[in-house]
Every structure is written in structure tokens, then in C-alpha cells.
Design an enzyme around this catalytic site. Structure first.
Site, PDB file in Angstrom:
ATOM      1  CG  ASN A  83      39.218  38.080  43.254  1.00 28.65           C
ATOM      2  OD1 ASN A  83      39.231  37.532  42.160  1.00 28.65           O
ATOM      3  ND2 ASN A  83      40.106  37.806  44.195  1.00 28.65           N
ATOM      4  CG  HIS A  84      33.559  41.985  40.664  1.00 26.08           C
ATOM      5  ND1 HIS A  84      32.672  42.871  40.099  1.00 26.08           N
ATOM      6  CD2 HIS A  84      34.792  42.405  40.253  1.00 26.08           C
ATOM      7  CE1 HIS A  84      33.322  43.778  39.385  1.00 26.08           C
ATOM      8  NE2 HIS A  84      34.621  43.501  39.466  1.00 26.08           N
TER       9      HIS A  84
END
Length: 209
Positions: A83-84
């Protein structure tokens, strides 16, 4: 009495080394697998943990898979390490590279929680499960599906992104199956009633509960 292969064996099929009872293969303590769940790999079943992607210790997220699941070759699970931050003006994870960029390190990175696969779930070839997804008991994930949302029990989903194809049974049968939970029975009871479990007569199943 013959109650089938022990859940503690690695290779439940004689002379077949591509199919394993997954619980006896995984080494990562953050991957938890129930009894009799199998993984079949065209090349090598040890590929399984390599297909649990971005599963970093610092995230602490778990992949939890129930009992009696069927997982086909090349199924992949993307975990929370992928995830970013999407609420920033940039998608780029500047802080992880340090050397002055750590000044932008956030208190937390996005984490959608554990990925949880129920019992008696069939995941078809090359399916992709995104972080934090919950798949209900008895569900079927079609080959090459990309699962981006939770999957309800006893439903069939497919496509990219995966959408509902149909429910496997009427709602009243689904509700009863979720109450019966045959996968939690002792293996001796399961073995005695296999012809009923491997059928579609809810009255017959109800009679042996």
C-alpha cells in the site's frame, strides 16, 4: 476406521508432489492455515509463500485461511506492504529511502487489516486477492479473478475486478449451512456423513447434525 489422510501429512496423494496440505508447508507465523486445506502448484508447492506478496514483518498483517479450502496454482495474495498513501499529493514513498527524505515519514502507512479466507473456499487458477479482503465460507473465486472487495459466503465471483456471478444456493440454505458448519465436526463424523456433505439435499444434511 479409515478417516482419510491425516491432516499432518504434507503430501496427501500418494506419488503426487505438486499438491500439499498447506498447513504443513508454510513457515511464516503470520500465515495461518486450517486442517485439510490444500495447495496445488504446477511447478513446486513451495512457491506458495513466494506468492504471498509484500508481506513485511513490520506491517504485522496476517493471511488466515480456514479448513478444507482448495487453492489452485499461481494464486497470489497481495498484502498491506504494497500500500501507498493515496491522500498525499504524491504516490511516491519518499520517506522509506531515507537520506533526508525520512522527514516526511508518516505515523502510519495504509493497512487494511488481515486477509481472511473462510472454510471450504475454492480459489481458482491465477486469482489475485488484494489486501484486507475477507472471503466467506463456501465461496468460489473464478480463475484469474482480481478480488478487490469482500466476498459473501457461498457466492461465486469472477472478473477484474471480481463481481458477483451468482449465489450457490438460496439464502435459506446458505444461512443453514453457516449454522451447521460441517467443517468444524470431528473428522470421524465428517467421514461417516461424506455422502451427505458431498450432496445437495439440505434435509439429509440437517438430519445428521
Amino acid at each position: 476406521m479409515n478417516n482419510g489422510p491425516t491432516p499432518h501429512t504434507l503430501y496427501p496423494l500418494a506419488n503426487q508432489k505438486r499438491l500439499v496440505y498447506l498447513k504443513n508447508l508454510v513457515k511464516n507465523p503470520n500465515i495461518i492455515v486450517g486442517d485439510y486445506t490444500y495447495y496445488d502448484d504446477f511447478d513446486n508447492p513451495e512457491n506458495f509463500e513466494r506468492n504471498v506478496l509484500y508481506h513485511f514483518d513490520f506491517e504485522g498483517d496476517k493471511l488466515i485461511i480456514g479448513k478444507f479450502c482448495s487453492i489452485a496454482s499461481d494464486v497470489k495474495f497481495i498484502m498491506n506492504g504494497a500500500n501507498h498513501r493515496t491522500d498525499w499529493f504524491t504516490n511516491y514513498p519518499f520517506p522509506i529511502f531515507g537520506q533526508g527524505w525520512e522527514v516526511a515519514m508518516p505515523e502510519t502507512w495504509p493497512n487494511k487489516g488481515d486477509t481472511i479466507i473462510g472454510n471450504d473456499v475454492w480459489i481458482g487458477y491465477d486469482a489475485l486477492i488484494m489486501p484486507g479482503i475477507h472471503i466467506g465460507d463456501g465461496a468460489i473465486i473464478a480463475a484469474r479473478a482480481v478480488v478487490t472487495r469482500h466476498v459473501q459466503p457461498y457466492t461465486i465471483v469472477g472478473g477484474n475486478p471480481a463481481v458477483l456471478i451468482r449465489k450457490r444456493f438460496p439464502d435459506y440454505i446458505i444461512e443453514e449451512l453457516l449454522q451447521i458448519r460441517w467443517w468444524d465436526w470431528e473428522i470421524e463424523k465428517i467421514t461417516r456423513n461424506l455422502k451427505v456433505i458431498c450432496g445437495s439435499d439440505i434435509d439429509a444434511l440437517r438430519s445428521v447434525v
